[in-house]
Scaffold this motif. Sequence first.
Motif: not given
Length: 226
Positions: A116, A119, A148, A168, A171, A184, A187, A201, A204
Amino acid sequence: MPVAQVPGAHEGQTRAAVVQLLLEEGPITATEIGVRLGLSAAGVRRHLDALIDTGEAQAAPAPRREGRGRGRPARRFQLTAVGRARLGHSYDDLASAAMRHLREVGGEAAVEDFARRRVQSLLGGVAPVESGSGAEIEDTAEDIAAAFTDAGFAASTRRVGTGVQICQHHCPVSHVAEQFPELCEAELEAFTRMLGTHVQRLATIANGDSFCTTHVPVPPSDTRKT
């Protein structure tokens, strides 16, 4: 001989430019690559063939066509996991070892707290949505993508139906995120908090997808006009 080295150096620069386009814009057609970089069809094909041969690029699955149309849709190309990995994942082993040690010492709560805080530091300059209007949500999504991108994620936004998606394309911590999905998850929590709406989401990189995609719903009657 210096003269002989120049073409090779130029070839390498062009190959790097193709890779960058595949990263940021993929899936993308060979024609689009040629237009963007000023390359001939043969030149684009040479670079794509080389990247495909080394496993760094691949043809993207053809999208499902709605209705009937003429001709076959142009093939689109994108980077593979191998191609993204070669862009660099600095200190992966060290970072993974540090995360494992953090978990051993502080437990899951320590890992989640670190994720946490990480981000939050990435999004420190982004103002959260206040009014809840569609235009503000879209603007904030773009600010998140820009933040980002500055951190090496090559992020962008795109309008999809009545919402927007934050994509994104790279990564830099994907190898670590494979072992620590808390990165993740943090985020996603931050996106929800900053945008003031439930986000989803869809894909990924850590799970093997071509890029990370987060869908952000926007009120249909309040989307920004373009």
